[in-house]
Design an enzyme around this catalytic site. Structure first.
Site, PDB file in Angstrom:
ATOM      1  N   LYS A 123      72.073  57.163  42.501  1.00 38.33           N
ATOM      2  CA  LYS A 123      70.743  58.681  43.894  1.00 38.33           C
ATOM      3  C   LYS A 123      70.669  59.179  43.018  1.00 38.33           C
ATOM      4  CE  LYS A 123      70.405  61.494  47.288  1.00 38.33           C
ATOM      5  NZ  LYS A 123      70.392  62.266  48.723  1.00 38.33           N
ATOM      6  N   GLU A 127      78.608  60.705  33.549  1.00 37.38           N
ATOM      7  CA  GLU A 127      79.286  59.638  33.807  1.00 37.38           C
ATOM      8  C   GLU A 127      78.570  58.336  33.707  1.00 37.38           C
ATOM      9  OE1 GLU A 127      79.617  62.818  35.345  1.00 37.38           O
ATOM     10  OE2 GLU A 127      82.082  63.108  35.815  1.00 37.38           O
ATOM     11  N   GLY A 185      75.186  60.965  49.162  1.00 38.74           N
ATOM     12  CA  GLY A 185      75.557  59.900  48.097  1.00 38.74           C
ATOM     13  C   GLY A 185      76.934  59.287  48.660  1.00 38.74           C
ATOM     14  N   ARG A 186      77.626  60.677  49.560  1.00 38.62           N
ATOM     15  CA  ARG A 186      79.171  59.806  50.377  1.00 38.62           C
ATOM     16  C   ARG A 186      79.015  59.333  51.335  1.00 38.62           C
ATOM     17  NH1 ARG A 186      78.723  65.181  49.661  1.00 38.62           N
ATOM     18  NH2 ARG A 186      78.846  66.375  51.601  1.00 38.62           N
ATOM     19  N   GLU A 194      84.438  67.036  50.784  1.00 34.43           N
ATOM     20  CA  GLU A 194      83.316  67.016  50.012  1.00 34.43           C
ATOM     21  C   GLU A 194      82.427  67.467  51.539  1.00 34.43           C
ATOM     22  OE1 GLU A 194      81.700  65.571  46.433  1.00 34.43           O
ATOM     23  OE2 GLU A 194      80.379  64.435  48.137  1.00 34.43           O
ATOM     24  N   HIS A 252     108.312  54.530  52.449  1.00 37.17           N
ATOM     25  CA  HIS A 252     109.143  54.594  51.373  1.00 37.17           C
ATOM     26  C   HIS A 252     109.292  54.953  49.908  1.00 37.17           C
ATOM     27  CE1 HIS A 252     111.817  50.712  52.820  1.00 37.17           C
ATOM     28  NE2 HIS A 252     110.418  50.440  52.869  1.00 37.17           N
ATOM     29  N   LYS A 268      80.759  71.142  36.711  1.00 40.62           N
ATOM     30  CA  LYS A 268      80.386  70.182  36.122  1.00 40.62           C
ATOM     31  C   LYS A 268      79.416  70.650  35.126  1.00 40.62           C
ATOM     32  CE  LYS A 268      78.254  66.491  39.054  1.00 40.62           C
ATOM     33  NZ  LYS A 268      76.583  66.261  39.349  1.00 40.62           N
TER      34      LYS A 268
HETATM   35  C1  G6Q Z   1      77.967  62.870  47.434  1.00 38.55           C
HETATM   36  C2  G6Q Z   1      77.880  63.273  46.198  1.00 38.55           C
HETATM   37  C3  G6Q Z   1      78.399  62.720  44.810  1.00 38.55           C
HETATM   38  C4  G6Q Z   1      77.650  61.536  44.447  1.00 38.55           C
HETATM   39  C5  G6Q Z   1      78.434  61.582  42.721  1.00 38.55           C
HETATM   40  C6  G6Q Z   1      77.032  60.760  42.584  1.00 38.55           C
HETATM   41  O1  G6Q Z   1      77.734  62.804  48.489  1.00 38.55           O
HETATM   42  O2  G6Q Z   1      76.811  64.051  46.469  1.00 38.55           O
HETATM   43  O3  G6Q Z   1      79.719  62.436  44.723  1.00 38.55           O
HETATM   44  O4  G6Q Z   1      77.458  60.773  44.923  1.00 38.55           O
HETATM   45  O5  G6Q Z   1      77.621  62.718  42.098  1.00 38.55           O
HETATM   46  O6  G6Q Z   1      75.862  60.975  42.340  1.00 38.55           O
HETATM   47  P1  G6Q Z   1      74.733  59.969  41.872  1.00 38.55           P
HETATM   48  O7  G6Q Z   1      74.097  58.387  42.617  1.00 38.55           O
HETATM   49  O8  G6Q Z   1      73.301  61.251  41.875  1.00 38.55           O
HETATM   50  O9  G6Q Z   1      74.416  59.714  40.288  1.00 38.55           O
END
Ligand code: G6Q
Length: 548
Positions: A211, A217, A272-273, A358, A389, A509
């Site tokens: 996003k 990463e 994001g989520r 989150e 198990h 971070k």
């Molecule tokens: C989700 C968070 C987080 C995000 C990641 C990746 O709700 O905001 O998990 O999706 O940090 O972010 P980018 O999509 O910006 O790389």
């Protein structure tokens, strides 16, 4: 009261009524509640959007659900949900609307944001994704050396990984005719190396999914991917045919070197989520095709409609949320297990961990005051029957109360012998064993030696929800996702917290960036951390010196 200053839920009359009620319920057992009440299961089973929720194996009486619904009313849950659907900036700490529901609104419907309808934009992106997916799936989209795409690798993390990864696994049976999929999220080099070890660069397409397009990463993995591809194909121009981007940041995408013509956009009102239904789902659409992707959106939308319209007393997400609050805030449960009895849903617990923890892992309310009640539980789980198990021992006989959601399907997509009947019988039997246990008298009556009776008896009275659908389809997966998204919403609304920010991930971070520069510093850096952190950094530098 403004919408940013919720009354702490403990101060609501319904909360106090529930505390009194809990005192009267806490000594009652499910054995007793079921005995002599043959209609209990029927009364406490609810259906919507192709899903069935049997909530009867909770420690509730006929008074509990009305009291919980009253709590939701006093906490203005309905009004808060409407504010979300109306595009108000309910994510107050980021001053953003929360409109993932618009991502699955049918073509021709309308959701206004600041006076502008967002639904046409949503469908314009879906149409571009569909056209691109068709080209890749049909082999019309060719790589730099003229070969079609065999494997798509999604590079993303968190919300840009867990949803598509979970759904691609869940819908494997619907992925005929599509490319194979791989996912690289972790910055651990092993993730990239293992995901690409057996891939042919000439037939590989990378979807860089971010996003913000600033995530360390993802950008690190994307750069490594570019190096891997260009190194193998010997031409920078290959990037254009082997990289596409999913992002809201066109500038970042261009700077990275991906043609913005190959970028699929979304909007800052998609968290994001909550983004699987947006372009973040591109790899899923590539795998299962546009029609099945749209079917998943329809399942989500059916749950959105149900959530918006159904009375709280029959509203699946609201009931799941309120029962969760009952178990956590009134009966003392600290965690919540999600147990899919379906191999395809293996990643569903991990996906829900992010969605729930989150969103609702918050310690202050919308106005910044410390909350007065516990908020989101620890969510965990893995598929049955494996879990049986392993950790089910603790669920049955441990000292902690762990409410469980059992997820299952009445038909399997892979009928082989009597496997599915055995699987389903285990699901049912676990809910029964948790609820009713096996009292000491019964164990003793079987002739068990007295010293073993305490070890072999089960207290029971452990709550669970059973959530069923006929079959795992894109539609039912969509409905299931919508169910949990809105469950999380309702809980956050009752607790009065911001379920849509995630400031808790920021500190680590920032500190990691500082540590990274200290690990890499050519001269011995002056370390100003605590003694533990300093030592961990020195140990790494020393190892580096020795092995270089
Ligand atoms: C989700 C968070 C987080 C995000 C990641 C990746 O709700 O905001 O998990 O999706 O940090 O972010 P980018 O999509 O910006 O790389």
């Amino acid at each position: 009261m403004t919408s940013n200053e919720p009354v702490p839920p403990r101060r609501l009359p319904a909360w106090r009524a529930l505390e009194d009620h809990a005192r009267s319920v806490v000594h009652r057992t499910m054995r007793e509640l079921f005995a002599g009440d043959p209609g209990r299961a029927e009364r406490l089973t609810f259906e919507a959007a192709g899903l069935v929720l049997d909530a009867s194996k909770n420690r509730v009486t006929d008074e509990t659900i009305p009291l919980l619904c009253e709590l939701a009313r006093q906490a203005d849950v309905r009004e808060r949900a409407e504010a979300m659907f109306r595009g108000e900036r309910i994510n107050v700490t980021e001053n953003r609307p929360v409109l993932h529901v618009a991502l699955r609104a049918p073509r021709g419907s309308s959701i206004l944001l600041d006076g502008a309808d967002v639904v046409p934009d949503v469908h314009a992106v879906l149409d571009r994704m569909a056209a691109f997916s068709e080209r890749v799936r049909s082999g019309e989209w060719i790589g730099h050396t003229g070969r079609p795409v065999h494997t798509v690798v999604n590079i993303g993390i968190g919300g840009s990984d867990l949803g598509p990864r979970m759904a691609a696994r869940a819908l494997t049976a619907y992925a005929d005719g599509g490319p194979a999929t791989r996912f690289v999220s972790n910055v651990d080099p092993t993730a990239f190396v293992e995901a690409t070890r057996d891939l042919d660069p000439a037939e590989t397409l990378f979807v860089v999914c971010s996003k913000s397009f600033t995530t360390l990463e993802t950008l690190t993995n994307a750069r490594t991917a570019r190096g891997w591809l260009v190194g193998a194909l010997g031409d920078d121009a290959a990037v254009a045919r082997h990289f596409v981007a999913v992002s809201t940041n066109a500038e970042g995408v261009a700077e990275f070197g991906i043609d913005v013509g190959n970028m699929f956009g979304f909007w800052d009102w998609v968290g994001g989520r909550y983004s699987l239904a947006s372009a973040v789902g591109l790899i899923l659409m590539l795998a299962i095709g546009p029609a099945r992707f749209r079917e998943m959106l329809d399942g989500m939308h059916a749950m959105d409609d149900h959530f918006r319209a159904a009375p709280l007393e029959r509203n699946l997400p609201a009931l799941l949320a309120l029962l969760g609050i009952w178990n956590a805030n009134f009966l003392g449960a600290a965690s919540h297990a999600v147990l899919p009895y379906d191999e395809y849903l293996a990643l569903f617990p991990a996906y829900l961990q992010q969605l729930d923890m989150e969103s609702n892992g918050k310690r202050v309310d919308l106005s910044g005051r410390p909350v007065e009640t516990d908020t989101g539980p620890i969510v965990w789980g893995q598929p049955g029957t494996d879990g049986q198990h392993a950790f089910f021992q603790l669920l049955h006989q441990g000292t902690r109360l762990v409410p469980c959601d059992f997820l299952g399907f009445l038909e399997t997509l892979n009928p082989v012998g009597n496997h599915h009947a055995l699987l389903y019988s285990n699901l049912v039997a676990q809910t029964e064993a948790l609820a009713f246990g096996k009292p000491a008298e019964e164990v003793a009556a079987e002739g068990v030696p007295p010293e073993l009776v305490p070890h072999k008896s089960f207290p029971g009275n452990r709550p669970s929800n059973t959530i069923l659908a006929d079959r795992l389809t894109p539609w039912t997966l969509g409905a299931l996702i919508g169910l949990y998204e809105h469950k999380v919403f309702v809980q956050g609304a009752v607790w009065g917290i911001d379920s849509f920010d995630q400031w808790g991930v920021e500190l680590g971070k920032t500190l990691a960036a500082r540590v990274a520069s200290e690990l890499d510093a050519p001269d011995e850096p002056v370390l100003r951390h605590d003694s533990s952190t300093n030592a961990l950094i020195r140990r790494w530098r020393e190892t580096r010196r020795r092995t270089r």
